[in-house]
Design a protein around this motif. Sequence first.
Motif, short mmCIF file in Angstrom:
data_model
loop_
_atom_site.label_atom_id
_atom_site.label_comp_id
_atom_site.label_asym_id
_atom_site.label_seq_id
_atom_site.Cartn_x
_atom_site.Cartn_y
_atom_site.Cartn_z
N PHE A 181 2.39 -76.35 -18.21
CA PHE A 181 1.19 -76.55 -17.83
C PHE A 181 0.23 -75.51 -17.88
CE2 PHE A 181 -0.18 -79.76 -14.06
CZ PHE A 181 -1.66 -79.57 -14.59
N SER A 182 0.57 -74.35 -17.44
CA SER A 182 -0.34 -73.23 -17.69
C SER A 182 -0.77 -72.74 -19.08
CB SER A 182 0.20 -71.88 -16.83
OG SER A 182 1.27 -71.59 -17.14
N TYR A 183 0.46 -73.24 -19.87
CA TYR A 183 0.31 -72.78 -21.22
C TYR A 183 -0.68 -73.64 -22.05
CZ TYR A 183 1.57 -73.06 -26.21
OH TYR A 183 1.54 -72.90 -27.45
N GLY A 184 -0.51 -74.87 -21.45
CA GLY A 184 -1.46 -76.04 -22.28
C GLY A 184 -2.84 -76.26 -21.49
N LEU A 185 -2.85 -76.08 -20.17
CA LEU A 185 -4.14 -76.23 -19.74
C LEU A 185 -4.99 -75.37 -18.84
CD1 LEU A 185 -2.82 -79.85 -18.25
CD2 LEU A 185 -4.60 -79.64 -20.25
N GLY A 186 -4.12 -74.13 -18.56
CA GLY A 186 -4.83 -72.96 -17.85
C GLY A 186 -4.91 -73.20 -16.60
N ALA A 187 -6.07 -73.21 -15.94
CA ALA A 187 -6.44 -73.03 -14.49
C ALA A 187 -5.77 -74.38 -13.65
CB ALA A 187 -7.82 -72.85 -14.30
N PRO A 188 -6.04 -75.46 -14.10
CA PRO A 188 -5.54 -76.47 -13.42
C PRO A 188 -3.91 -76.53 -12.89
CG PRO A 188 -7.01 -77.32 -14.94
CD PRO A 188 -6.75 -76.13 -15.51
N ALA A 189 -3.29 -75.78 -13.83
CA ALA A 189 -1.90 -75.26 -13.24
C ALA A 189 -1.83 -74.69 -11.79
CB ALA A 189 -1.24 -74.47 -14.06
N TYR A 190 -2.96 -73.87 -11.37
CA TYR A 190 -2.89 -73.42 -10.07
C TYR A 190 -2.58 -74.28 -8.99
CZ TYR A 190 -5.84 -69.94 -12.87
OH TYR A 190 -6.07 -68.92 -13.67
N TYR A 191 -2.67 -75.50 -9.02
CA TYR A 191 -2.74 -76.49 -8.13
C TYR A 191 -1.24 -76.49 -7.63
CZ TYR A 191 -0.09 -80.70 -9.44
OH TYR A 191 1.00 -81.55 -9.79
N ILE A 192 -0.42 -76.32 -8.43
CA ILE A 192 0.95 -76.15 -8.04
C ILE A 192 1.37 -75.27 -6.98
CG2 ILE A 192 3.46 -76.05 -8.95
CD1 ILE A 192 2.51 -76.83 -11.69
N LEU A 193 0.83 -73.94 -7.01
CA LEU A 193 1.13 -73.04 -6.11
C LEU A 193 0.29 -73.45 -4.94
CD1 LEU A 193 0.39 -69.56 -7.78
CD2 LEU A 193 2.71 -70.22 -6.51
N LEU A 252 4.42 -67.72 -9.54
CA LEU A 252 3.50 -66.89 -10.11
C LEU A 252 3.78 -66.53 -11.48
CD1 LEU A 252 0.65 -65.89 -9.76
CD2 LEU A 252 1.53 -64.02 -8.44
N PHE A 253 5.24 -66.00 -11.21
CA PHE A 253 5.73 -65.36 -12.57
C PHE A 253 6.02 -66.32 -13.76
CE2 PHE A 253 6.35 -62.52 -8.97
CZ PHE A 253 6.29 -61.12 -9.55
N VAL A 254 6.16 -67.77 -13.26
CA VAL A 254 6.59 -68.59 -14.21
C VAL A 254 5.05 -68.99 -14.95
CG1 VAL A 254 6.88 -71.15 -14.61
CG2 VAL A 254 8.34 -69.82 -12.75
N PHE A 255 4.11 -68.92 -14.06
CA PHE A 255 2.65 -69.00 -14.74
C PHE A 255 2.30 -68.04 -15.79
CE2 PHE A 255 0.70 -71.18 -10.83
CZ PHE A 255 1.27 -72.37 -11.38
N PHE A 256 2.67 -66.82 -15.41
CA PHE A 256 2.61 -65.48 -16.26
C PHE A 256 3.21 -65.74 -17.63
CE2 PHE A 256 2.09 -62.19 -12.59
CZ PHE A 256 0.69 -62.77 -12.30
N VAL A 257 4.54 -66.22 -17.75
CA VAL A 257 5.42 -66.50 -18.84
C VAL A 257 4.45 -67.36 -19.60
CG1 VAL A 257 7.28 -67.70 -19.66
CG2 VAL A 257 7.33 -65.96 -17.64
N GLY A 258 3.71 -68.54 -18.87
CA GLY A 258 3.33 -69.52 -19.61
C GLY A 258 2.02 -68.89 -20.51
N PHE A 259 1.24 -68.01 -19.64
CA PHE A 259 0.02 -67.77 -19.99
C PHE A 259 0.56 -66.57 -21.25
CE2 PHE A 259 -1.99 -68.75 -15.99
CZ PHE A 259 -2.85 -69.61 -16.53
N ALA A 260 1.59 -66.07 -21.13
CA ALA A 260 1.82 -65.07 -22.16
C ALA A 260 2.33 -65.81 -23.55
CB ALA A 260 3.10 -64.07 -21.59
N ALA A 261 2.76 -66.83 -23.36
CA ALA A 261 3.14 -67.74 -24.57
C ALA A 261 1.76 -68.20 -25.38
CB ALA A 261 3.99 -68.81 -24.22
N VAL A 262 0.63 -68.46 -24.67
CA VAL A 262 -0.43 -69.19 -25.19
C VAL A 262 -0.85 -68.75 -26.63
CG1 VAL A 262 -3.02 -69.48 -24.84
CG2 VAL A 262 -1.37 -69.89 -23.06
N LEU A 263 -0.73 -67.14 -26.66
CA LEU A 263 -1.23 -66.76 -27.92
C LEU A 263 -0.13 -66.34 -28.79
CD1 LEU A 263 -4.28 -64.36 -26.50
CD2 LEU A 263 -4.33 -66.50 -27.70
N GLN A 264 1.31 -66.17 -28.18
CA GLN A 264 2.36 -65.84 -28.91
C GLN A 264 3.05 -67.08 -29.54
OE1 GLN A 264 2.73 -62.83 -29.37
NE2 GLN A 264 1.11 -62.12 -28.05
N VAL A 265 3.24 -67.93 -28.95
CA VAL A 265 3.71 -69.28 -29.60
C VAL A 265 2.76 -70.36 -29.73
CG1 VAL A 265 6.23 -68.71 -29.47
CG2 VAL A 265 4.88 -69.67 -27.45
#
Lengths: 486, 66
Positions: A65-77, A281-294
């Motif tokens: 979710f964070s990888y694909g859409l960014g900010a809207p994923a915050y709602y999960i927290l 939160l750390f799951v989000f970090f992984v998703g965000f890290a993946a945006v530009l890497q994969v």
Amino acid sequence: MSAALFLIALSAVLALGLGVYAGRGREMGLEQWSVGSRGFGAVLVFLLLAGEIYTTFTFLGASGFSYGLGAPAYYILAYGTLAYVISYFILPPVWSYAKKHSLVSQPDFFAAKFDSPALGVLVALVDIVALIPYLVLQFTGLGIIVQIAGYGAISKDVAIIIGALVVTAYVIVSGIRGSALTAIVKDGLIIVVVVFMGIYLPVHYYGGIGAMFATLDHAKPGFLAFPASGQSVSWFVSTVLLTCLGFFMWPHSFAACFSAKNRSVFRKNAILLPIYQLVLLFVFFVGFAAVLQVPGLKGAATNMALLKISVAAFPPWMVGIIGATGVLTALVPGSLIMMSASTLFARNLVGFVRPHASNAQTVMVAKFTVPVVALVAVYFTIQGSSTIVALLLMGYNFVTQLFPALVASLMKRNPVSKQGAFAGIFVGVGTVVFLTLTHQTIGTLIPGLPEMIRDLNVGIIALGLNLIVMVAVSAMTPKTAMLPAE
Amino acid sequence: MKNIRLLAILPFIGMLAGPILHNGVEPYILGMPFILGWVVVWILITSAVMAVIYKYDPANAEGDEP
């Protein structure tokens, strides 16, 4: 067999072993099997309820979710945290009432509170329809994990079938004790794995978490804040409010709270669970890290973001550990869901038709239902269309419809009659089905509204109609006769 | 002291007010974009608020048994 696949298989065998170990030497009546004879202390209840946070949906879905859409994923927290605040107030009275009347399922609770077996059947049906897509999601996650972390050695469909067999066997032999015990292993593993990945990947690829977000904001402006329309701020606010009401209405979470030894457990949990879910939160970090890497994963494939970046960054044995963790995040909630669905079927549907079935017969029916539920879920998983995601959202909106009647039933003088509760839930659920099947949003229903209102979560309409009908019908029908107060 | 329970409204207001008042990336909070950082800070505050409620709620003085 590759190192990764070996570790994944090992975790499945370990979970099965724990299940057998937990179930041995106990007389498995329905109360033992589904609510552990209400003997669980603070730690086990904590882990069972927390187990809800770390499902494959969050492990793969939140990163995707964070990888694909960014900010809207915050709602999960945000919604999880607020759901725990609500739990402080509703779970203790629910638990007390359930203990007093020896209830084992959510429909039991509604049927008893409103003195209406018919309401119990309606709630059981709503629950079962909501649970199946949730289970399908866990199986889909299993399939993705074995497929990617196994480096393609086992096909997805075979993985799903093996996974379903393991969960089924596991549920039949162990019951809720097995789930609680495996939850300990699972949560230990996931915290270590996710915190490590969430810190290592941003540092490795970007030089730090702050640097990662700065790079991301530069590369994709607007990605880290809410868009002006669609999943905008008003979408966020309405979705958080709506979903936090539904959180504990899931029948398996609701029934898991029956397993507690006393009710102060829930109030303590309300302090700790918000912090505990910060691991997300750390799951989000992984998703965000993946945006530009994969880059380049779209639609349902975004769920692979966490595993794809793992394969790119780590040696096979570490991918194996990550995959094994993922398998456990599917097994524990999967087992709870299956147990819940079969208890509902055996006790609240079959039990309605044949009210004089003995306890032993009900357990038998429940255990025979487990493989059937698994089979249905496997079918939908392998069919695997995008409609499953739509179904899950529908499921969430389904269980949320139970919230108004529940709150009313907890009041000192229940203002809602059984007819009111029935009609409200019925209309609410019907509205959800209509809105989901026709893909309506508030914007398409009532054109010409300001953007802020157009973006409100459409589930609000269903809940609003539910409330109106519930109050109106209750005004016209006699009040629920009060059972002796707890 | 039953009114102490009213404090539970705070997390709802706090959590949702941030994005409503300021939907932006800056200022960064603990290296995170503003809204994410805001939500994280409110999760910590929520936990603290629930601890305060737990401590002063008379319902918890009655002991563990209902």
